[in-house]
Design a protein around this motif. Structure first.
Motif, PDB file in Angstrom:
ATOM      1  N   THR A 286       0.928  -0.634   0.198  1.00  0.00           N
ATOM      2  CA  THR A 286      -0.044  -0.215   0.008  1.00  0.00           C
ATOM      3  C   THR A 286       0.833   1.195  -0.196  1.00  0.00           C
ATOM      4  O   THR A 286       2.160   1.413   0.167  1.00  0.00           O
ATOM      5  CB  THR A 286      -0.715  -0.021   1.273  1.00  0.00           C
ATOM      6  N   THR A 315      -5.000  -0.455  -2.039  1.00  0.00           N
ATOM      7  CA  THR A 315      -4.627   1.059  -1.424  1.00  0.00           C
ATOM      8  C   THR A 315      -5.546   0.255   0.011  1.00  0.00           C
ATOM      9  O   THR A 315      -6.682  -0.623   0.026  1.00  0.00           O
ATOM     10  CB  THR A 315      -5.775   1.586  -1.653  1.00  0.00           C
ATOM     11  N   ALA A 316      -5.406   1.077   1.608  1.00  0.00           N
ATOM     12  CA  ALA A 316      -5.637   0.900   2.489  1.00  0.00           C
ATOM     13  C   ALA A 316      -6.719   1.869   2.671  1.00  0.00           C
ATOM     14  O   ALA A 316      -6.240   2.783   3.111  1.00  0.00           O
ATOM     15  CB  ALA A 316      -5.015   0.344   3.840  1.00  0.00           C
ATOM     16  N   TYR A 322      -8.997  -3.493   2.451  1.00  0.00           N
ATOM     17  CA  TYR A 322      -8.068  -3.513   1.558  1.00  0.00           C
ATOM     18  C   TYR A 322      -8.287  -3.026   0.113  1.00  0.00           C
ATOM     19  O   TYR A 322      -9.347  -4.101  -0.166  1.00  0.00           O
ATOM     20  CB  TYR A 322      -6.863  -4.137   1.042  1.00  0.00           C
TER      21      TYR A 322
END
Length: 530
Positions: A286, A315-316, A322
């Motif tokens: 990420t 992406t988080a 996520y």
């Protein structure tokens, strides 16, 4: 005569067989289904698919009982699915860590499940034949093609769907591709089944009529291929599509992380372009897990050169949220807050989300990012000069109705499609050329060019007619540089999705029902006069 004419329901049926097909018949049917593998890329022998379906229709027609139709359809669907999707074994054993025997059992169980859709096609068709007192021609030319087409449509959405190796994909280069902008891939599959029905009927007395029907369907498809449903728009943009060729056993290994991110930094900053695109999860961690200087350096490059970058990266949005994403960096981006992000909406069962009650199975495997958050079904395209680029990630491009819905419902539809993928999971198998063929069908359906940036293939540019314009070799590192121009306009498939396919199937079933009613009425009058 291979197919005899069935008598009305009131009369004894001379075609009744034993309670169930013999093991030999089921094995032959499974082999016929497996033969369909050769109709898809990289082989492309699409006439073999018509022959396989013709054999299936012939056997179901001869047996003439719903139970036979169901079992034969199950065997046919099992062979079709195991052959077409055998490459999943590589992912779950070589990279997922499942023992070989359990991997083989998993693929067999998947084939048995997928075979249920073939069972639906054969069983429901045979049941309707009895219920409606259908003639052979109505059964083979109207009912079986529809139940086959509907079974593939169901396979595309039941339990999130797995439409890989749907029969229509084999026809991206056949005359039947001309129908794709109208009825989509499932409609093409239905028409392919109709053509197969014509082949199954060639032993009948009126064989010239079915030959004429077969020729008419093919000729009309060829004519439709000449229709331009969309037209070019805007100014051309320059592209750089990256293929990093990161080994799958290294991709999520922290020992190789620095090498991977530096490799992509070098590929991205080697030269400017209006659009630079990386594969799916090119950066395997990420943004929060990267050094602050990494994205800052990429951001400085794109701002200095006027380039725009679409970067595949997870992406988080929290400790447990996520997403499999594509984020954008460009001259108008703000540090720390990318102005554009696309999140994968159609996730892969077991690979990206865990179906209810199946965590025990995923725990047996060692696949990272196994339970992700879904993106929104409608997401905005990304502007590049006066073009609009709509991303899709991995096998999202196997769901044509979802891409059509995005184009249909967008305030301003995208002019270019972009697929970012990582098929290194499946080794050197047919998965890569099959996926490329799926992307070609999406271009035909929508009239949009498809750009593909992948880890190890197939990185390619496909025009709005489904033709491959440029392509990198598989299994190697490289950059595909080109200039492309998008298209605008809505094909019928974009406007209506699968509605035209369903209406076509409904009309064919209605025709079969009326034919059955007329046949029963004629038989009743003949009996009363007798």
């Amino acid at each position: 005569m291979l197919l005899r004419r069935s008598k009305p329901a009131a009369a004894p049926d001379p075609l009744r067989r034993a309670a169930r097909p013999s093991p030999k018949a089921l094995v032959l049917m499974a082999l016929a289904g497996a033969l369909s593998l050769l109709s898809f890329a990289p082989f492309g022998w699409w006439p073999l698919q018509l022959l396989a379906l013709a054999y299936f229709f012939y056997r179901v027609g001869v047996e003439n009982t719903p139970r036979h139709g169901l079992l034969l359809g199950w065997a046919f669907g099992f062979g079709w699915s195991v052959a077409g999707m055998h490459w999943l074994y590589i992912a779950i054993t070589r990279f997922g860590g499942l023992p070989a025997i359990l991997g083989a059992i998993a693929i067999a169980l998947l084939g048995l499940y997928m075979g249920l859709f073939g069972a639906f096609a054969g069983g429901v068709a045979s049941w309707l034949r009895r219920k409606w007192s259908l003639s052979v021609s109505a059964f083979v030319l109207l009912v079986l093609p529809v139940t086959w087409g509907v079974s593939e449509w169901l396979r595309g959405w039941v339990f999130t769907g797995f439409p890989w190796a749907a029969s229509g994909y084999a026809h991206n280069v056949s005359p039947l591709a001309g129908y794709a902008p109208i009825v989509g891939v499932y409609g093409v599959g239905l028409l392919a089944a109709l053509c197969a029905g014509c082949l199954a009927m060639l032993t009948q007395r009126r064989r010239w009529r079915v030959l004429g029907l077969l020729g008419a369907v093919m000729a009309a498809g060829f004519g439709l291929k000449q229709v331009a449903w969309t037209h070019e728009t805007g100014q051309p943009i320059t592209l750089r599509l990256l293929q990093g060729d990161v080994r799958q056993d290294q991709k999520f290994d922290t020992a190789y992380l620095i090498e991977i991110v530096e490799r992509y930094q070098a590929l991205i900053t080697a030269a400017p372009a209006d659009l630079i695109a990386t594969p799916e999860t090119a950066i395997p961690v990420t943004p929060q897990q990267l050094p602050d200087s990494y994205l800052a350096a990429l951001d400085a490059f794109v701002k200095q050169t006027g380039s725009k970058l679409l970067l595949g990266i997870p992406t988080a949005d929290g400790a447990t949220r996520y997403s499999n994403s594509v984020i954008a960096l460009g001259p108008d981006s703000v540090a720390g807050a990318p102005p554009y992000r696309y999140d994968k909406a159609h996730l892969v069962p077991f690979g990206e989300f865990i179906p209810p009650g199946m965590r025990w199975f995923t725990d047996l495997m060692n696949i990272p990012l196994g339970d992700l958050t879904r993106g929104k079904s409608l997401q905005a395209p990304f502007p590049v000069k006066d073009q609009l680029v709509l991303p899709n990630i991995c096998y999202e491009d196997a769901f044509g109705e979802e891409i059509a819905a995005q184009l249909r419902n967008a305030p301003k539809p995208a002019t270019l499609l972009l697929n970012v993928s990582n098929l290194a999971w499946y080794g050197e198998s047919v998965a890569i050329p099959q996926h490329l063929q799926i992307s070609q069908m999406r271009s035909i359906e929508t009239g949009r060019p498809m750009l593909r940036s992948t880890n190890n293939g197939a990185t390619a540019i496909i025009d709005g007619r489904g033709q491959i314009v440029q392509q990198l070799p598989f299994y190697g590192r490289g950059v595909l540089s080109a200039t492309v121009r998008g298209t605008e306009g809505l094909t019928p498939y974009i406007r209506f999705g699968n509605l035209a396919f369903l209406l076509l199937g409904g009309a064919m079933l209605a025709g079969a029902w009326f034919a059955g009613r007329r046949r029963a009425r004629t038989s009743s009058m003949a009996n009363s006069n007798g």
